[in-house]
Design an enzyme around this catalytic site. Structure first.
Site, PDB file in Angstrom:
ATOM      1  N   ARG A  61       0.838  -1.204   0.000  1.00  0.00           N
ATOM      2  CA  ARG A  61       0.000   0.000   0.000  1.00  0.00           C
ATOM      3  C   ARG A  61       0.874   1.256   0.000  1.00  0.00           C
ATOM      4  O   ARG A  61       0.482   2.312  -0.499  1.00  0.00           O
ATOM      5  CB  ARG A  61      -0.925   0.027   1.227  1.00  0.00           C
ATOM      6  CG  ARG A  61      -1.978   1.142   1.129  1.00  0.00           C
ATOM      7  CD  ARG A  61      -2.912   1.180   2.337  1.00  0.00           C
ATOM      8  NE  ARG A  61      -2.200   1.512   3.541  1.00  0.00           N
ATOM      9  CZ  ARG A  61      -2.294   0.849   4.695  1.00  0.00           C
ATOM     10  NH1 ARG A  61      -3.093  -0.198   4.798  1.00  0.00           N
ATOM     11  NH2 ARG A  61      -1.579   1.203   5.730  1.00  0.00           N
ATOM     12  N   TYR A 114     -13.469  23.481  -9.886  1.00  0.00           N
ATOM     13  CA  TYR A 114     -14.157  22.264 -10.341  1.00  0.00           C
ATOM     14  C   TYR A 114     -15.308  21.976  -9.370  1.00  0.00           C
ATOM     15  O   TYR A 114     -15.115  21.982  -8.154  1.00  0.00           O
ATOM     16  CB  TYR A 114     -13.102  21.153 -10.328  1.00  0.00           C
ATOM     17  CG  TYR A 114     -13.547  19.765 -10.679  1.00  0.00           C
ATOM     18  CD1 TYR A 114     -14.023  19.461 -11.951  1.00  0.00           C
ATOM     19  CD2 TYR A 114     -13.449  18.740  -9.744  1.00  0.00           C
ATOM     20  CE1 TYR A 114     -14.384  18.168 -12.266  1.00  0.00           C
ATOM     21  CE2 TYR A 114     -13.806  17.444 -10.059  1.00  0.00           C
ATOM     22  CZ  TYR A 114     -14.281  17.164 -11.325  1.00  0.00           C
ATOM     23  OH  TYR A 114     -14.639  15.880 -11.638  1.00  0.00           O
ATOM     24  N   ASP A 186      -5.178  23.431  -8.285  1.00  0.00           N
ATOM     25  CA  ASP A 186      -5.648  22.371  -9.178  1.00  0.00           C
ATOM     26  C   ASP A 186      -5.020  22.680 -10.530  1.00  0.00           C
ATOM     27  O   ASP A 186      -5.463  23.579 -11.240  1.00  0.00           O
ATOM     28  CB  ASP A 186      -7.179  22.373  -9.250  1.00  0.00           C
ATOM     29  CG  ASP A 186      -7.724  21.246 -10.134  1.00  0.00           C
ATOM     30  OD1 ASP A 186      -6.996  20.798 -11.041  1.00  0.00           O
ATOM     31  OD2 ASP A 186      -8.884  20.832  -9.920  1.00  0.00           O
ATOM     32  N   LYS A 211      -6.722  12.902 -16.650  1.00  0.00           N
ATOM     33  CA  LYS A 211      -6.843  13.676 -17.880  1.00  0.00           C
ATOM     34  C   LYS A 211      -5.603  13.459 -18.758  1.00  0.00           C
ATOM     35  O   LYS A 211      -5.479  12.433 -19.364  1.00  0.00           O
ATOM     36  CB  LYS A 211      -7.083  15.147 -17.541  1.00  0.00           C
ATOM     37  CG  LYS A 211      -8.224  15.360 -16.505  1.00  0.00           C
ATOM     38  CD  LYS A 211      -9.601  15.105 -17.080  1.00  0.00           C
ATOM     39  CE  LYS A 211     -10.722  14.983 -16.057  1.00  0.00           C
ATOM     40  NZ  LYS A 211     -10.915  16.085 -15.155  1.00  0.00           N
TER      41      LYS A 211
HETATM   42  C1  LIG Z   1     -11.641  15.974 -13.836  1.00  0.00           C
HETATM   43  C2  LIG Z   1     -11.132  17.015 -12.937  1.00  0.00           C
HETATM   44  C3  LIG Z   1     -10.884  16.734 -11.594  1.00  0.00           C
HETATM   45  C4  LIG Z   1     -11.223  15.410 -10.963  1.00  0.00           C
HETATM   46  O1  LIG Z   1     -10.538  14.321 -11.499  1.00  0.00           O
HETATM   47  P1  LIG Z   1     -11.118  12.839 -11.297  1.00  0.00           P
HETATM   48  O2  LIG Z   1      -9.961  11.970 -11.592  1.00  0.00           O
HETATM   49  O3  LIG Z   1     -12.265  12.704 -12.263  1.00  0.00           O
HETATM   50  O4  LIG Z   1     -11.572  12.727  -9.866  1.00  0.00           O
HETATM   51  C5  LIG Z   1     -10.366  17.738 -10.813  1.00  0.00           C
HETATM   52  N1  LIG Z   1     -10.108  18.962 -11.311  1.00  0.00           N
HETATM   53  C6  LIG Z   1     -10.340  19.270 -12.585  1.00  0.00           C
HETATM   54  C7  LIG Z   1     -10.024  20.636 -13.081  1.00  0.00           C
HETATM   55  C8  LIG Z   1     -10.871  18.315 -13.452  1.00  0.00           C
HETATM   56  O5  LIG Z   1     -11.137  18.642 -14.714  1.00  0.00           O
END
Ligand SMILES: *Cc1c(COP(=O)(O)O)cnc(C)c1O
Length: 406
Positions: A61, A114, A186, A211
């Site tokens: 882990r 987000y 972020d 992403k």
């Molecule tokens: C998609 C996204 C997230 C969250 O990512 P997940 O892997 O789907 O939890 C956070 N911040 C932004 C800007 C995003 O586009």
């Protein structure tokens, strides 16, 4: 690692991303680290068990050879001191905020965050006694007016979700640091290579690795990249929560990361071409894509981002006389743009958006119909033809509506 220290110092981003987290070239073995499927680690004797206790080698882990390689590669890509991998981008955000905030603390959250980030602030964080104030993304150094004695974190997301405002992060960071607060970002749009996050004053850079890092729409993952100073406190919460990722997903993310610079170069070029074309369509009021010279936020973007690694995500605002039904007709007509949440994969995506639903400030600013486009790796001219077909259906619908009304 393959390169000497001095080679690492001078290596450009594409070189770092290609070589970080791999074994020394003097050792025989495969190019990539093995995909270690493991929970239990075995020790030859009690002495070895005790020697490993408290280290990351004691239990899967905490680390495997695969997850360690991904951490190293991400640190090298963004020049971060440490990396923690989480099961989703959202869990990377929530873990970081839980680690840095305690009951009685105050959080300054950008209003363009987000949406699930907001839900966490208004939900669990509120329940444990952390207060959140949403601030305007373009506030810059005026963020000082919003600081409270108990403000511990300023959260930035630049460009903002859905509306793509570019924030003045160095100005915000200067205020935060003068007050003993930290800046959490972020950084999903920027990716680890699209800017020098830590030089801009960011203390914790978070990615939805789902992403562009994974990049192929086949795994969910988050990454928390941090300075040396904040690593222990975030790691403590991360471990208490029991977060980890599987080695199979780590291998997918590592594979994605290796081609990130090359993919972004194509995303950027095609996105720019399409953004320029969209600006010439009479129904379009505004294209929200900071790399465009005449887009809002372009000057700050140019100052703070690496232009060669811009991504392919943009927003589109229609004129007020265009209806959401017409926008739906455009979306439904396209064949190459999939309809779906998320972005950053190799494929193009399209989605209607309504940012005012997720805002506390200037709620009426974004009432016109809007779209979000992710420009993928298809041929840009094919994408243009597909979008032109969509605009034709949007126009046909308006003509049909006029005939019906007459
Ligand atoms: C998609 C996204 C997230 C969250 O990512 P997940 O892997 O789907 O939890 C956070 N911040 C932004 C800007 C995003 O586009």
């Amino acid at each position: 690692m393959i390169l000497t220290d001095s080679q690492w110092q001078s290596a450009q981003i594409a070189t770092r991303v290609t070589h970080a987290g791999r074994r020394d070239k003097t050792q025989h073995g495969p190019v990539n680290p093995p995909v270690v499927r493991a929970s239990t680690m075995l020790f030859p004797d009690v002495a070895a068990l005790h020697a490993a206790s408290g280290t990351r080698r004691s239990y899967a882990r905490l680390a495997t050879e695969t997850t360690l390689a991904l951490e190293q590669a991400l640190c090298a890509a963004e020049s971060a001191a440490a990396c923690m991998l989480t099961p989703s981008g959202l869990s990377a955000i929530t873990t970081t905020l839980l680690a840095l905030l305690k009951p009685g603390d105050h959080l300054l959250m950008v209003d363009t965050a987000y949406d699930p980030t907001r839900l966490f602030c208004d939900g669990l964080l509120k329940n444990i006694g952390v207060t959140t104030t949403y601030y305007h993304p373009l506030v810059g150094a005026d963020i000082a007016k919003w600081m409270q004695p108990n403000t511990k974190v300023i959260f930035v997301e630049s460009p903002g979700s859905l509306t793509f405002e570019v924030q003045d992060i160095p100005a915000i960071a200067a205020v935060a640091h003068a007050h003993g607060a930290v800046v959490v970002s972020d950084s999903t749009w920027a990716t680890p290579i699209g800017w020098s996050s830590f030089e801009l004053g960011i203390d914790v850079s978070i990615h939805a690795a789902t992403k562009y890092i994974v990049g192929h729409s086949d795994a969910l993952m988050g990454a928390i990249l941090t300075t040396e100073a904040l690593h222990p406190v975030i790691r403590d919460t991360y471990r208490q929560l029991g977060l980890t990722i599987g080695s199979d997903d780590a291998a997918l993310a590592l594979r994605g990361l290796r081609t990130l610079p090359a993919r972004l170069a194509v995303h950027r070029e095609s996105a720019y071409k399409i953004a320029c074309w969209l600006q010439t369509q009479p129904e379009v009021a505004e294209v929200l894509y900071p790399p465009l010279e005449n887009a809002r936020g372009h000057a700050l973007w140019k100052r703070d981002f690496r232009p060669e690694y811009a991504c392919g995500l943009m927003g589109l605002v229609f004129h007020g006389d265009i209806t959401v039904q017409q926008v739906a007709a455009l979306i439904d007509r396209t064949r190459l743009f999939g309809i779906g949440y998320s972005w950053g994969g190799y494929e193009s995506l399209i989605l209607p958006t309504a940012p005012s639903r997720y805002r506390s400030i200037d709620v009426d600013q974004w009432n016109a119909p809007m779209l979000r486009l992710h420009v993928g790796l298809e041929d840009a001219d094919d994408l243009l033809v597909d979008l032109a077909d969509g605009f034709a259906d949007l126009r046909a619908m308006s003509v049909a509506a006029q005939i019906k009304a007459a």
